[in-house]
Enzyme design. Structure first.
Site, PDB file in Angstrom:
ATOM      1  N   GLY B  54       0.821  -1.191   0.000  1.00  0.00           N
ATOM      2  CA  GLY B  54       0.000   0.000   0.000  1.00  0.00           C
ATOM      3  C   GLY B  54       0.858   1.246   0.000  1.00  0.00           C
ATOM      4  O   GLY B  54       1.984   1.234   0.500  1.00  0.00           O
ATOM      5  N   GLY B  56       1.550   5.227   1.301  1.00  0.00           N
ATOM      6  CA  GLY B  56       1.412   5.799   2.639  1.00  0.00           C
ATOM      7  C   GLY B  56       2.562   5.436   3.556  1.00  0.00           C
ATOM      8  O   GLY B  56       2.605   5.877   4.703  1.00  0.00           O
ATOM      9  N   HIS B  57       3.511   4.585   3.042  1.00  0.00           N
ATOM     10  CA  HIS B  57       4.664   4.172   3.848  1.00  0.00           C
ATOM     11  C   HIS B  57       5.955   4.811   3.356  1.00  0.00           C
ATOM     12  O   HIS B  57       7.038   4.351   3.688  1.00  0.00           O
ATOM     13  CB  HIS B  57       4.842   2.656   3.791  1.00  0.00           C
ATOM     14  CG  HIS B  57       3.618   1.894   4.114  1.00  0.00           C
ATOM     15  ND1 HIS B  57       2.934   2.086   5.278  1.00  0.00           N
ATOM     16  CD2 HIS B  57       2.954   0.935   3.432  1.00  0.00           C
ATOM     17  CE1 HIS B  57       1.879   1.268   5.287  1.00  0.00           C
ATOM     18  NE2 HIS B  57       1.872   0.576   4.176  1.00  0.00           N
ATOM     19  N   LYS B 105       5.463  -8.103   2.444  1.00  0.00           N
ATOM     20  CA  LYS B 105       5.182  -7.926   3.863  1.00  0.00           C
ATOM     21  C   LYS B 105       3.980  -8.804   4.225  1.00  0.00           C
ATOM     22  O   LYS B 105       3.007  -8.869   3.469  1.00  0.00           O
ATOM     23  CB  LYS B 105       4.867  -6.453   4.159  1.00  0.00           C
ATOM     24  CG  LYS B 105       6.025  -5.524   3.759  1.00  0.00           C
ATOM     25  CD  LYS B 105       5.843  -4.107   4.272  1.00  0.00           C
ATOM     26  CE  LYS B 105       4.671  -3.348   3.689  1.00  0.00           C
ATOM     27  NZ  LYS B 105       4.737  -3.194   2.209  1.00  0.00           N
ATOM     28  N   ASP B 110      -1.501  -8.138   0.800  1.00  0.00           N
ATOM     29  CA  ASP B 110      -0.234  -8.219   0.065  1.00  0.00           C
ATOM     30  C   ASP B 110       0.062  -9.663  -0.322  1.00  0.00           C
ATOM     31  O   ASP B 110       0.453  -9.951  -1.443  1.00  0.00           O
ATOM     32  CB  ASP B 110       0.912  -7.664   0.920  1.00  0.00           C
ATOM     33  CG  ASP B 110       0.830  -6.148   1.072  1.00  0.00           C
ATOM     34  OD1 ASP B 110       0.569  -5.470   0.073  1.00  0.00           O
ATOM     35  OD2 ASP B 110       1.021  -5.651   2.189  1.00  0.00           O
ATOM     36  N   HIS B 219      -0.248   0.173   8.853  1.00  0.00           N
ATOM     37  CA  HIS B 219      -1.338   0.598   7.987  1.00  0.00           C
ATOM     38  C   HIS B 219      -2.378   1.400   8.756  1.00  0.00           C
ATOM     39  O   HIS B 219      -3.550   1.386   8.433  1.00  0.00           O
ATOM     40  CB  HIS B 219      -2.013  -0.603   7.327  1.00  0.00           C
ATOM     41  CG  HIS B 219      -1.120  -1.306   6.358  1.00  0.00           C
ATOM     42  ND1 HIS B 219      -0.166  -2.188   6.768  1.00  0.00           N
ATOM     43  CD2 HIS B 219      -1.030  -1.244   5.022  1.00  0.00           C
ATOM     44  CE1 HIS B 219       0.469  -2.657   5.695  1.00  0.00           C
ATOM     45  NE2 HIS B 219      -0.028  -2.102   4.630  1.00  0.00           N
TER      46      HIS B 219
END
Lengths: 216, 333
Positions: B54, B56-57, B105, B110, B219
């Site tokens: 995702g 945002g990391h 991950k 995922d 997350h």
């Protein structure tokens, strides 16, 4: 008389509308025990389904579900993408080339969809996942089939059971997916995947002509 | 919600577009479907590393594309895994024929999407090996959960396996190195605040002024338990003790200590955490041979940090020291 490709297209169209209408609600459910993306992802996925339907209108119910499977698999992301993608693909395979789906074929397709979700996600009944909506739906469909019900009755029973199943996830402690990291704190919230599954199965019954009302 | 965005639905596209413009010397951005590859990929004869997850990391994963680390990064929507229709072309685009490693991950989404993509890429003739990163000790009960999550340790896996691939190791050998890192790294995190996913518009969870959340993932999901706020030294012990316990670090062992910011905590505070963590390791007789401090695996604007410890040996230390040139990590060249 069974259900044809018009039903399948109506089902997907109504699914897209119901998901859009419940987008915020699904996001809120997911915010409580997940990561706030389920409503957004499902909405994006079903918009992609609608685009594909417009581009290449399917000729059989199986082809419609296969088209939906591919769009969901490639656009939803998260766990829901592969899970719903697998479900629709297995259902499409079960329906084959048939253009007239009777109650037995429909119950078989629902079973195939549920089995696909279980195979991919490895969740069992009671893990607080979409399986908790799909398994009761399959059982209810089989009962109606055994009692001689038609295709519409099979879908109505499945929708009803999925809605009850989604509600039963409220007190459960999640054992699969992101909510499982919360342990006991996941209890007291409805599973977002079970909630969206109930919306989709209700849309299937409505598209087949079963009057809405009990659901709202 | 105040964010430097134009439209919540175009956050990932516009951010990746800007990233590609800023780092045009290192990466190439593909659109529709969206993924990034190392400039000049595929590198002849080299095993390729692909990761994704995702958005945002940031800087994970796109910030680690380049010499000595990743060959491709596949960004999903914010906090949502990418899809097979992105992962498959990213995989085939960087395959030189030597094979591809997927670094995944351990989050259900995922895993399912990379699993599906690996199957399909293999059907197209690419040799794919998947490495599952699951360094998060906050998840205690793997029987009744989806298993330990892949968090901060992912950066260390990508750097060290990337160095092994760059020196010419085979697919099996690179996979072996990556698995060695996974076996020897553990992480635990804390949040002082939630974070707001752009399309959701409200925080993923709320914490009172005097509350912190121990054992968070990356997350924006809540952690294992909530406690009253305390000083940095106390919080550092709460994170580091279970990490060292789980790894079984003994006196005399060499480690890499990684204090990672979640996005909204200043570097000065991360060094206060690093200070206490290094002291605790010294008290136990462990030797901190290498360190990394900064925002590398973030959760949007979340305040907090994670502490990772990697048990080192000569091989891992040499691979950690090997030259790397990516947008977010660069040394030796």
């Amino acid at each position: 008389m069974g259900l044809g490709v018009e039903w399948a297209v109506d089902w997907l169209t109504l699914s897209a509308r119901r998901i859009a209408e419940h987008r915020e609600e699904l996001i809120a459910l997911d915010r409580a025990i997940g990561d706030s993306d389920h409503g957004e992802n499902m909405d994006r996925g079903f918009q992609a389904v609608m685009e594909k339907l417009a581009q290449s209108p399917p000729e059989t119910p199986g082809a419609a579900l296969k088209l939906a499977a591919m769009a969901l698999m490639s656009k939803v992301g998260g766990a829901a993408g592969p899970l719903y993608g697998t479900a629709y693909l297995r259902a499409a395979t079960a329906l084959g080339e048939s253009t007239d789906i009777d109650a037995a074929a429909l119950a078989g397709a629902l079973t195939a969809a549920r089995d696909g979700i279980v195979a991919r996600g490895k969740a069992v009944l009671g893990d607080k996942t979409m399986v908790d909506a799909w398994s009761p739906a399959v059982e209810a469909a089989d009962e109606v089939l055994a009692a001689g019900g038609d295709a519409v009755a099979v879908l109505a029973a499945a929708a009803e059971a999925a809605e009850v199943g989604a509600v039963t996830t409220d007190p459960l402690v999640a054992r699969k997916g992101r909510a499982s990291y919360l342990g006991e704190r996941s209890a007291g919230h409805r599973d977002p995947g079970a909630a969206s599954s109930a919306l989709l199965l209700r849309a299937a019954a409505t598209a087949a002509g079963f009057p809405e009302g009990s659901a709202e | 919600m105040k964010k430097l965005i134009n439209d919540p639905r175009s956050v990932v596209d516009e951010s990746v577009e800007g990233f590609g413009m800023a780092h045009a010397d290192l990466v190439e951005v593909h659109t529709d479907p969206i993924f990034l590859v190392r400039k000049g990929a595929p590198v002849a004869g080299k095993v390729a590393l692909v990761s994704g997850g995702g958005s945002g990391h940031e800087p994970l994963h796109a910030g680690f594309v380049g010499h000595g680390m990743l060959d491709a990064a596949v960004p999903g929507a914010v906090f949502t895994s990418p899809t097979p229709d992105q992962i498959i072309p990213a995989t085939t685009a960087v395959d030189s024929g030597a094979g591809v490693i997927h670094i995944v991950k351990n989050y259900t989404g995922d895993v399912l999407n990379f699993e599906t993509a690996a199957e399909m890429a293999q059907a197209e003739g690419v040799s794919v090996r998947s490495i599952l990163v699951n360094d998060d000790v906050a998840v205690e009960d793997s029987l009744y959960t989806a298993g330990r999550r892949g968090v901060g340790g992912t950066v260390l896996v990508e750097k060290i396996a990337g160095a092994a691939a760059e020196r010419g190791d085979s697919l099996e050998a690179v996979a072996g190195v990556a698995e060695g890192v996974v076996r020897n790294v553990r992480t635990m995190g804390v949040a002082l605040s939630g974070c707001t996913v752009p399309h959701a518009g409200v925080p993923t969870f709320e914490l009172a002024e005097d509350e912190i959340e121990i054992g968070i993932g990356i997350h924006g999901e809540p952690g294992r338990h909530r406690i009253a706020m305390e000083g940095a030294d106390g919080i550092t012990s709460r994170l580091l003790d279970p990490v060292l316990e789980d790894l079984g670090i003994k006196a005399g062992e060499e480690v890499l200590l990684f204090v990672n910011g979640m996005g909204g905590t200043p570097l000065s505070e991360l060094y206060i955490v690093y200070r206490r963590a290094a002291q605790i390791l010294a008290e136990r007789g462990a030797r901190v041979e290498r360190s990394l401090v900064g925002n590398y695996v973030t959760s949007l604007e979340m305040q907090g940090c994670s502490i990772s410890v990697l048990r080192l040996d000569d091989e891992l230390t040499a691979l950690w020291d090997a030259p790397v040139h990516t947008p977010a990590l660069r040394w030796g060249m």
